[in-house]
Design an enzyme around this catalytic site. Structure first.
Site, short mmCIF file in Angstrom:
data_model
loop_
_atom_site.label_atom_id
_atom_site.label_comp_id
_atom_site.label_asym_id
_atom_site.label_seq_id
_atom_site.Cartn_x
_atom_site.Cartn_y
_atom_site.Cartn_z
N GLY A 1 0.79 -1.21 0.00
CA GLY A 1 0.00 0.00 0.00
C GLY A 1 0.83 1.26 0.00
N SER A 2 0.19 2.32 0.48
CA SER A 2 0.79 3.65 0.38
C SER A 2 1.68 3.96 1.57
CB SER A 2 -0.33 4.69 0.28
OG SER A 2 -1.03 4.74 1.51
N CYS A 3 2.22 5.15 1.55
CA CYS A 3 3.15 5.59 2.60
C CYS A 3 2.44 5.87 3.92
CB CYS A 3 3.93 6.81 2.14
SG CYS A 3 2.88 8.21 1.73
N THR A 4 1.13 5.83 3.97
CA THR A 4 0.42 6.08 5.22
C THR A 4 0.61 4.94 6.22
OG1 THR A 4 -1.60 5.20 4.25
CG2 THR A 4 -1.33 7.60 4.25
#
Length: 106
Positions: A81-84
């Site tokens: 997934g993303s950097c979050t």
């Protein structure tokens, strides 16, 4: 419902085999940690996949579903997934339920 990738419980034979494996890597952030290894050969999305209040893996499609990362050496091939996801890791730390160490494949 209808998910053909549902994971079966870890068999005693596989648990013994995994207990005898050696994990080797390189240090990215210095420090020392110890804890029981929590291993999966599937990447984990921390964002939505791990409850930052409890440290429990809530992604029902992940092999470690319902396992708690708190104080464990989490060994997974990669994040997803993303950097979050890093925000969730920070929340795990702040809430006292973070893994003792995080091992990723290089």
């Amino acid at each position: 419902p209808g998910n053909s990738q549902e994971q079966q419980p870890l068999s005693a034979a596989n648990a013994r085999r995994m207990a005898q494996q050696t994990l080797v890597g390189r240090e990215i952030v210095g420090g020392a940690a110890e804890g029981r290894v929590l291993y999966a050969d599937t990447g984990l999305s921390f964002w939505g996949g791990c409850d930052p209040q409890t440290g429990v893996i809530v992604d029902h499609t992940h092999p470690l579903h319902n396992e708690c990362v708190c104080g464990r050496v989490l060994a997974i091939p990669n994040g997803r997934g993303s950097c979050t996801g890093s925000q969730v890791v920070l929340e795990l730390l702040l809430n006292g339920v973070a893994p003792a160490a995080l091992l990723l494949r290089t």
